[in-house]
Motif scaffolding. Structure first.
Motif, PDB file in Angstrom:
ATOM      1  N   ARG A 273       8.074   6.092   6.660  1.00  0.00           N
ATOM      2  CA  ARG A 273       7.032   7.315   6.321  1.00  0.00           C
ATOM      3  C   ARG A 273       6.376   6.867   5.130  1.00  0.00           C
ATOM      4  O   ARG A 273       4.961   7.023   5.252  1.00  0.00           O
ATOM      5  N   ASP A 274       6.743   6.127   4.151  1.00  0.00           N
ATOM      6  CA  ASP A 274       6.017   5.754   2.861  1.00  0.00           C
ATOM      7  C   ASP A 274       5.081   4.803   3.236  1.00  0.00           C
ATOM      8  O   ASP A 274       3.913   4.370   2.730  1.00  0.00           O
ATOM      9  N   GLN A 275       5.211   3.953   4.268  1.00  0.00           N
ATOM     10  CA  GLN A 275       4.497   2.726   4.760  1.00  0.00           C
ATOM     11  C   GLN A 275       3.017   3.298   5.490  1.00  0.00           C
ATOM     12  O   GLN A 275       2.187   2.881   5.462  1.00  0.00           O
ATOM     13  N   VAL A 276       3.061   4.434   5.982  1.00  0.00           N
ATOM     14  CA  VAL A 276       2.167   4.883   6.735  1.00  0.00           C
ATOM     15  C   VAL A 276       0.820   4.934   6.196  1.00  0.00           C
ATOM     16  O   VAL A 276      -0.456   4.420   6.710  1.00  0.00           O
ATOM     17  N   PRO A 277       0.572   5.681   4.991  1.00  0.00           N
ATOM     18  CA  PRO A 277      -0.561   5.584   4.315  1.00  0.00           C
ATOM     19  C   PRO A 277      -1.240   4.107   3.717  1.00  0.00           C
ATOM     20  O   PRO A 277      -2.384   4.202   3.402  1.00  0.00           O
ATOM     21  N   LEU A 278      -0.205   3.395   3.641  1.00  0.00           N
ATOM     22  CA  LEU A 278      -0.834   2.112   3.181  1.00  0.00           C
ATOM     23  C   LEU A 278      -1.701   1.342   4.097  1.00  0.00           C
ATOM     24  O   LEU A 278      -2.279   0.412   3.629  1.00  0.00           O
ATOM     25  N   TYR A 279      -1.702   1.595   5.373  1.00  0.00           N
ATOM     26  CA  TYR A 279      -2.393   0.787   6.188  1.00  0.00           C
ATOM     27  C   TYR A 279      -3.364   1.692   7.145  1.00  0.00           C
ATOM     28  O   TYR A 279      -4.176   1.139   7.883  1.00  0.00           O
ATOM     29  N   SER A 280      -3.613   3.072   6.589  1.00  0.00           N
ATOM     30  CA  SER A 280      -4.414   3.842   7.546  1.00  0.00           C
ATOM     31  C   SER A 280      -5.823   3.636   7.548  1.00  0.00           C
ATOM     32  O   SER A 280      -6.686   3.879   8.169  1.00  0.00           O
ATOM     33  N   ASN A 281      -6.454   2.880   6.442  1.00  0.00           N
ATOM     34  CA  ASN A 281      -7.754   2.572   6.206  1.00  0.00           C
ATOM     35  C   ASN A 281      -7.875   1.250   6.326  1.00  0.00           C
ATOM     36  O   ASN A 281      -9.086   0.761   5.867  1.00  0.00           O
ATOM     37  N   GLY A 282      -6.894   0.240   6.682  1.00  0.00           N
ATOM     38  CA  GLY A 282      -6.924  -1.205   6.835  1.00  0.00           C
ATOM     39  C   GLY A 282      -7.013  -1.451   8.593  1.00  0.00           C
ATOM     40  O   GLY A 282      -7.481  -0.843   9.380  1.00  0.00           O
ATOM     41  N   ASP A 283      -7.173  -2.729   8.791  1.00  0.00           N
ATOM     42  CA  ASP A 283      -7.152  -3.348  10.023  1.00  0.00           C
ATOM     43  C   ASP A 283      -5.708  -3.282  10.858  1.00  0.00           C
ATOM     44  O   ASP A 283      -4.677  -3.371  10.260  1.00  0.00           O
ATOM     45  N   PRO A 284      -5.986  -3.119  12.201  1.00  0.00           N
ATOM     46  CA  PRO A 284      -4.654  -3.349  12.873  1.00  0.00           C
ATOM     47  C   PRO A 284      -4.087  -4.713  13.076  1.00  0.00           C
ATOM     48  O   PRO A 284      -4.947  -5.774  12.641  1.00  0.00           O
ATOM     49  N   VAL A 285      -2.879  -4.827  13.655  1.00  0.00           N
ATOM     50  CA  VAL A 285      -2.249  -6.144  13.861  1.00  0.00           C
ATOM     51  C   VAL A 285      -2.829  -6.290  15.290  1.00  0.00           C
ATOM     52  O   VAL A 285      -2.274  -5.623  16.073  1.00  0.00           O
TER      53      VAL A 285
END
Length: 729
Positions: free
Chosen positions: A386-398
């Motif tokens: 859960r805590d990791q979700v906001p870390l990547y929401s504005n970034g690029d996908p893998v």
């Protein structure tokens, strides 16, 4: 002087008088020349002697249907249901069960099983077989594990190809029509008194369905190339050797199929938009190869020995580039998924929802419903995800490449002996050995092997001309499952040589395939781009339980088979009750893989078929099936129609013109009605000595306005037609 009849004959006299077409009745029961079938007990038998119901689709009927695929031909079999997952992927089930699977029918081509051992299916589109090479299709409607082993649970379809001894010469055929239909067929056959051979090459393609339920283009076209070579060698007057080789290469269009961890279509972050926009094609390429040899020795008129061996290789290759949230590769989610797939899915559903309760309460509640415990270790891992979700929401996908490549091989050798012990007693016995292998990095994390040994037999006892008793069975040992025995008992009472009443009891099994029982399904990303470096392993991990047992059926049948030669009429009717237990009907997805043996289904009903050549130019064929069922799992009610059937009228007109008109109907196929009217007209032209040209038009018209099996399977028009030209010389 009056004739003295036995009590049995006296009781049957009214029936005999009512059957005007029976020239032999009462005490006159001399043998007559009858057509025979091969696929019921492995013995040549007249239809009235078969321990069950048999449908034979002959070459005339196959040609008159105008069908371009074998599943479409099988609509002429009572109780057979055809489902379309997409335009290039068809499933065939007798009586029904899950619409997306076809696990319970044994399918043979000249005695060679094309039922895939790894993924429990038959790939009809990729079969290395052209319709034009088929002589007939014999369908045993009912459990037949006693003759053909596990997977003949619901029945057996045996496709018999044409012998190379027939019609030496060359055939060229071209077909074109709507929906992108473009088919080519070429064959040449020749030989001598001892050697005869036929070689054929064919291509087939179409565009599949036109659009989905939203009106979007549906990318499900198909293209296939097939090669067949068959050789018949008369070694001695009482000894033959037949061998054949077949190969196919096919490409099936497919849209992007990859289940991301979150449903990014609901989101509007840069990550969501990038993943949603990534929709590459993910076509499936198929390559098949097989070779078969059959040696027969007629030791004497009452004793025959045969040995059959074959080898085959199947490849299904699919690789494409996927894009996913970095969260799907986090060590915390990977560890949580290893502990519980359900817990990993519930974290996802909680984060996608607008729940006001705590995540732990939400997950604990739903896992409790499924009987799983939500441990503190799982709660800690879920919180990290859960805590990791906001870390990547504005970034690029893998992004990276994955594959679903599967390679399957099978080798099989079988010996069979047929011996008439006395005039009343005939025995078939045999043994076989089979080795199956499935290899896939994605589905099996390597290779799974299985060895199968079979011992089978059928005893046929006819004490007099009124009675016939049969007892058969198959003992089977599988390395991955264990052993099983499937018996069958049948009693026939003959009203006349061509008319019998039968009672049949049979038991049958289906073994779970390698995919259900031994899957280790994980996606491995290579050539990775984005915020993480690769190679990477996706969180989803489908693991087979390795302890599934066989599905089991018990079947009871009462039936009648009759042939009225003076009327040109053949009739078969039966009433049946079948119960299958220990079924696996649960989802088999990478993130929702729950195979078990908890489901069951009961079928009760009646089927009948009538084939009537009511004049020298006309043939009428009617089929009907009524099926009532009770399924413990709703997925197994998808492809069972309560009422279904067909009506066909074939006519040969003066001037070498042939026509056919065929109606197909089913009231419930995945909650969709199906009614279609097919018509075909063919004109033959004699060009020269032994040369001819045939022109044919086939027109199919849907009488309903429903999608086909699934709501997204739609055509722009109810009409579909194609023209063909065939040159023989």
């Amino acid at each position: 002087m009056p004739t003295l009849l036995s009590p049995t004959a006296t009781a049957l006299l009214p029936l005999c008088l009512g059957l005007a077409a029976l020239p032999l009745c009462a005490d006159s029961l001399e043998p007559m020349e009858l057509p025979t079938v091969l696929s019921a007990t492995r013995l040549k038998q007249a239809p009235a002697e078969v321990p069950g119901s048999m449908t034979v689709l002959d070459r005339e009927l196959i040609r008159a249907s105008g069908a371009r695929s074998i599943p479409e031909i099988l609509r002429l079999v009572p109780g057979m249901h055809v489902g379309y997952r997409r335009g290039n992927q068809m499933n065939v089930n007798l009586h029904g069960t899950n619409v997306t699977e076809a696990r319970r029918l044994q399918v043979l081509v000249d005695g060679r099983s094309v039922y895939r051992p790894g993924l429990a299916t038959v790939d009809w589109s990729e079969l290395a077989l052209a319709i034009e090479d088929i002589d007939r299709i014999e369908v045993f409607r009912g459990p037949n594990t006693a003759a053909y082993g596990a997977n003949a649970l619901m029945g057996v379809i045996n496709i018999v190809t044409r012998l190379p001894l027939e019609n030496h010469g060359t055939t060229l055929k071209y077909t074109q029509g709507t929906r992108g239909v473009r088919d080519v067929y070429a064959s040449h056959s020749g030989g001598s008194l001892q050697h005869n051979w036929r070689m054929s090459l064919s291509t087939q393609q179409d565009n599949g369905f036109d659009h989905d339920k939203g009106g979007n283009d549906y990318r499900d076209g198909m293209r296939a190339t097939r090669f067949n070579l068959r050789h018949a060698w008369q070694l001695t007057p009482n000894q033959t050797l037949n061998w054949q080789m077949a190969a196919s290469e096919a490409s099936r269009q497919s849209y992007y199929e990859f289940s991301t961890y979150f449903n990014h279509r609901k989101g509007s972050t840069p990550l969501d938009l990038a993943i949603t926009a990534h929709q590459p094609d993910a076509d499936i390429r198929g390559r098949d190869f097989s070779t078969l040899g059959l040696w027969k020795l007629d030791i004497n008129p009452d004793h025959q020995l045969q040995v059959q061996a074959y080898a085959q290789h199947v490849e299904r290759l699919r690789d494409w580039r996927v894009c996913e949230s970095p969260v799907a590769f986090s060590p915390a989610l990977l560890e949580l998924s290893g502990l519980s797939q359900l817990a990993a899915r519930r974290v996802r559903s909680y984060l996608e929802s607008t729940q006001t309760e705590s995540m732990d309460s939400y997950i604990d509640y739903y896992m409790g419903i499924e009987g799983e415990a939500y441990t503190p270790q799982m709660a800690e891992l879920a919180a990290r995800v859960r805590d990791q979700v906001p870390l990547y929401s504005n970034g690029d996908p893998v992004c990276g490449r994955v594959n679903e490549n599967v390679r399957e091989t099978r080798t099989h050798i079988e010996i069979q002996d047929i011996l008439r012990l006395t005039p009343e007693l005939r025995l078939l016995s045999g043994a076989s050995y089979r080795h199956d292998r499935a290899s896939s990095e994605t589905f099996f994390n390597g290779t799974v092997d299985n060895q199968v040994t079979q011992l089978f037999g059928n005893l046929e006892y006819r004490p007099n001309q009124r009675w016939l008793f049969q007892a058969g069975g198959m003992y089977e040992y599988e390395q991955l499952i264990g052993d099983s025995f499937s018996p069958r008992l049948a009693t026939h009472f003959f009203l006349a040589p061509l008319h019998s009443l039968r009672l049949v009891y049979a038991e049958a099994v289906r073994s779970p395939d390698m995919y259900e029982n031994h899957a280790s399904w994980r996606y491995r990303l290579r050539d990775v781009t984005g915020p993480l470096s690769g190679p990477l392993v996706h969180y989803g991990w489908a693991r087979g339980p390795a302890d599934l047992h066989q599905e089991r059926m018990r079947s009871h049948e009462v039936g009648y088979n009759g042939h009225f030669p003076l009327l040109g009429l053949q009739l078969d009717v039966r009433a049946f009750q079948e119960r299958v237990t220990g079924m696996n009907s649960e989802p088999l997805k990478v993130d929702d893989f729950r195979p078990d043996n908890r489901s069951s289904i009961r079928f009760k009903g009646a089927e009948g078929e009538l084939d009537w050549a009511f004049s020298s130019m006309d043939r009428l064929r009617l089929t009907y099936a009524y099926i009532a069922f009770d399924a413990s799992n709703k997925r197994d009610s998808r492809l069972t129609a309560r009422h279904s059937g067909s009506a066909a009228w074939l006519r040969e007109w003066p001037g070498q013109i042939r026509t056919s008109l065929i109606y197909y109907g089913a009231d419930h196929l995945n909650e969709l009605r199906f009614e279609r009217l097919d018509s075909r007209i063919e004109k033959q032209f004699a060009l020269a000595d032994r040369s001819s040209l045939a022109l044919a038009l086939t027109w199919q018209y849907r009488l309903d306005d429903e999608a086909l099996t699934w709501k997204e399977n739609r055509f722009d028009s109810r009409s579909h037609y194609y023209l063909s030209a065939e040159l023989n010389f």
